[in-house]
Design a protein around this motif. Structure first.
Motif, PDB file in Angstrom:
ATOM      1  N   TRP A 180      -0.543   8.698  -3.929  1.00 15.08           N
ATOM      2  CA  TRP A 180      -0.024   7.572  -3.156  1.00 15.08           C
ATOM      3  C   TRP A 180       0.625   8.064  -1.873  1.00 15.08           C
ATOM      4  O   TRP A 180       1.158   9.170  -1.822  1.00 15.08           O
ATOM      5  CB  TRP A 180       1.034   6.825  -3.958  1.00 15.08           C
TER       6      TRP A 180
ATOM      7  N   TRP B 115      -4.795  -0.368   6.944  1.00 16.21           N
ATOM      8  CA  TRP B 115      -4.501   0.941   6.357  1.00 16.21           C
ATOM      9  C   TRP B 115      -3.902   0.836   4.958  1.00 16.21           C
ATOM     10  O   TRP B 115      -3.566   1.846   4.343  1.00 16.21           O
ATOM     11  CB  TRP B 115      -3.560   1.747   7.255  1.00 16.21           C
ATOM     12  N   GLY B 116      -3.713  -0.379   4.442  1.00 15.73           N
ATOM     13  CA  GLY B 116      -3.138  -0.554   3.111  1.00 15.73           C
ATOM     14  C   GLY B 116      -2.362  -1.856   3.008  1.00 15.73           C
ATOM     15  O   GLY B 116      -2.852  -2.915   3.385  1.00 15.73           O
ATOM     16  N   TRP B 117      -1.124  -1.747   2.530  1.00 13.71           N
ATOM     17  CA  TRP B 117      -0.264  -2.904   2.291  1.00 13.71           C
ATOM     18  C   TRP B 117       1.113  -2.648   2.881  1.00 13.71           C
ATOM     19  O   TRP B 117       1.556  -1.504   2.944  1.00 13.71           O
ATOM     20  CB  TRP B 117      -0.142  -3.153   0.786  1.00 13.71           C
TER      21      TRP B 117
ATOM     22  N   ILE C 293      -8.464  -1.346   0.229  1.00 11.43           N
ATOM     23  CA  ILE C 293      -7.536  -0.252  -0.071  1.00 11.43           C
ATOM     24  C   ILE C 293      -6.527  -0.746  -1.098  1.00 11.43           C
ATOM     25  O   ILE C 293      -5.985  -1.839  -0.970  1.00 11.43           O
ATOM     26  CB  ILE C 293      -6.811   0.218   1.205  1.00 11.43           C
ATOM     27  N   TYR C 294      -6.277   0.068  -2.109  1.00 11.13           N
ATOM     28  CA  TYR C 294      -5.289  -0.262  -3.135  1.00 11.13           C
ATOM     29  C   TYR C 294      -3.883   0.084  -2.650  1.00 11.13           C
ATOM     30  O   TYR C 294      -3.713   0.920  -1.776  1.00 11.13           O
ATOM     31  CB  TYR C 294      -5.578   0.521  -4.416  1.00 11.13           C
ATOM     32  N   GLY C 295      -2.873  -0.538  -3.255  1.00 11.09           N
ATOM     33  CA  GLY C 295      -1.507  -0.167  -2.934  1.00 11.09           C
ATOM     34  C   GLY C 295      -0.478  -1.268  -3.072  1.00 11.09           C
ATOM     35  O   GLY C 295       0.722  -0.999  -3.037  1.00 11.09           O
TER      36      GLY C 295
ATOM     37  N   ASN D  29      -7.559  -6.476  -0.942  1.00 10.74           N
ATOM     38  CA  ASN D  29      -7.135  -6.424   0.452  1.00 10.74           C
ATOM     39  C   ASN D  29      -8.306  -6.943   1.273  1.00 10.74           C
ATOM     40  O   ASN D  29      -9.347  -6.302   1.354  1.00 10.74           O
ATOM     41  CB  ASN D  29      -6.784  -4.976   0.830  1.00 10.74           C
TER      42      ASN D  29
ATOM     43  N   CYS E 208      -0.266   2.828   0.122  1.00 14.62           N
ATOM     44  CA  CYS E 208      -1.687   2.878  -0.205  1.00 14.62           C
ATOM     45  C   CYS E 208      -1.917   3.934  -1.275  1.00 14.62           C
ATOM     46  O   CYS E 208      -1.218   4.943  -1.338  1.00 14.62           O
ATOM     47  CB  CYS E 208      -2.564   3.120   1.020  1.00 14.62           C
TER      48      CYS E 208
END
Length: 131
Positions: free
Chosen positions: A85, A52-54, A25-27, A20, A70
């Motif tokens: 999650w 904040w994520g995806w 951040i993963y997601g 990202n 996320c």
């Protein structure tokens, strides 16, 4: 106001996700899985990065929604195994709908319920709860 579903799963290897570029951040893997899993049922856009994520977008029941994802990984931890999650659902509303208090996003919204039940009915998702 968006609605969120929290759960735990080890279904995704987030260490293999693309980065990202806005915030590390993963997601994305959850949204990619949903896009493929629901192909032919829902047209989910290609995931994109947010701070904040995806997120992805979709049409459901005549409304436009933004879905977000996320995975929570503490700084210094390895992003492997069962992770916590957060999956968000937000309904788009016109300016007039907002002014008139119509077409609000709630936990009983059909799109939100669809995803909540999808996670609850999949044995790979544990401790599914609304937050």
């Amino acid at each position: 106001m968006n609605q969120a579903i929290h759960f735990k799963t080890s279904m995704f290897d987030v260490s293999k996700e693309r980065e990202n570029a806005i915030n590390p951040i993963y997601g994305i893997s959850l949204l990619e899985w949903l896009k493929e899993e629901l192909k032919g049922e829902l047209n989910i856009t290609k995931p994109d990065a947010e701070d904040w994520g995806w997120y992805s977008e979709l049409q459901y029941g005549g409304n436009t929604y933004l879905i977000g994802s996320c995975a929570h990984v503490e700084e210094g931890e390895e992003p492997v195994g069962e992770l916590e999650w957060v999956f968000q659902v937000d309904k788009s509303s016109s300016f007039m709908e907002v002014l008139l208090g119509k077409n609000k996003m709630t936990a009983s919204d059909s799109c939100f319920v669809f995803f909540k039940e999808l996670f609850e009915n999949n044995p790979n998702f544990k401790e599914v709860q609304i937050a």
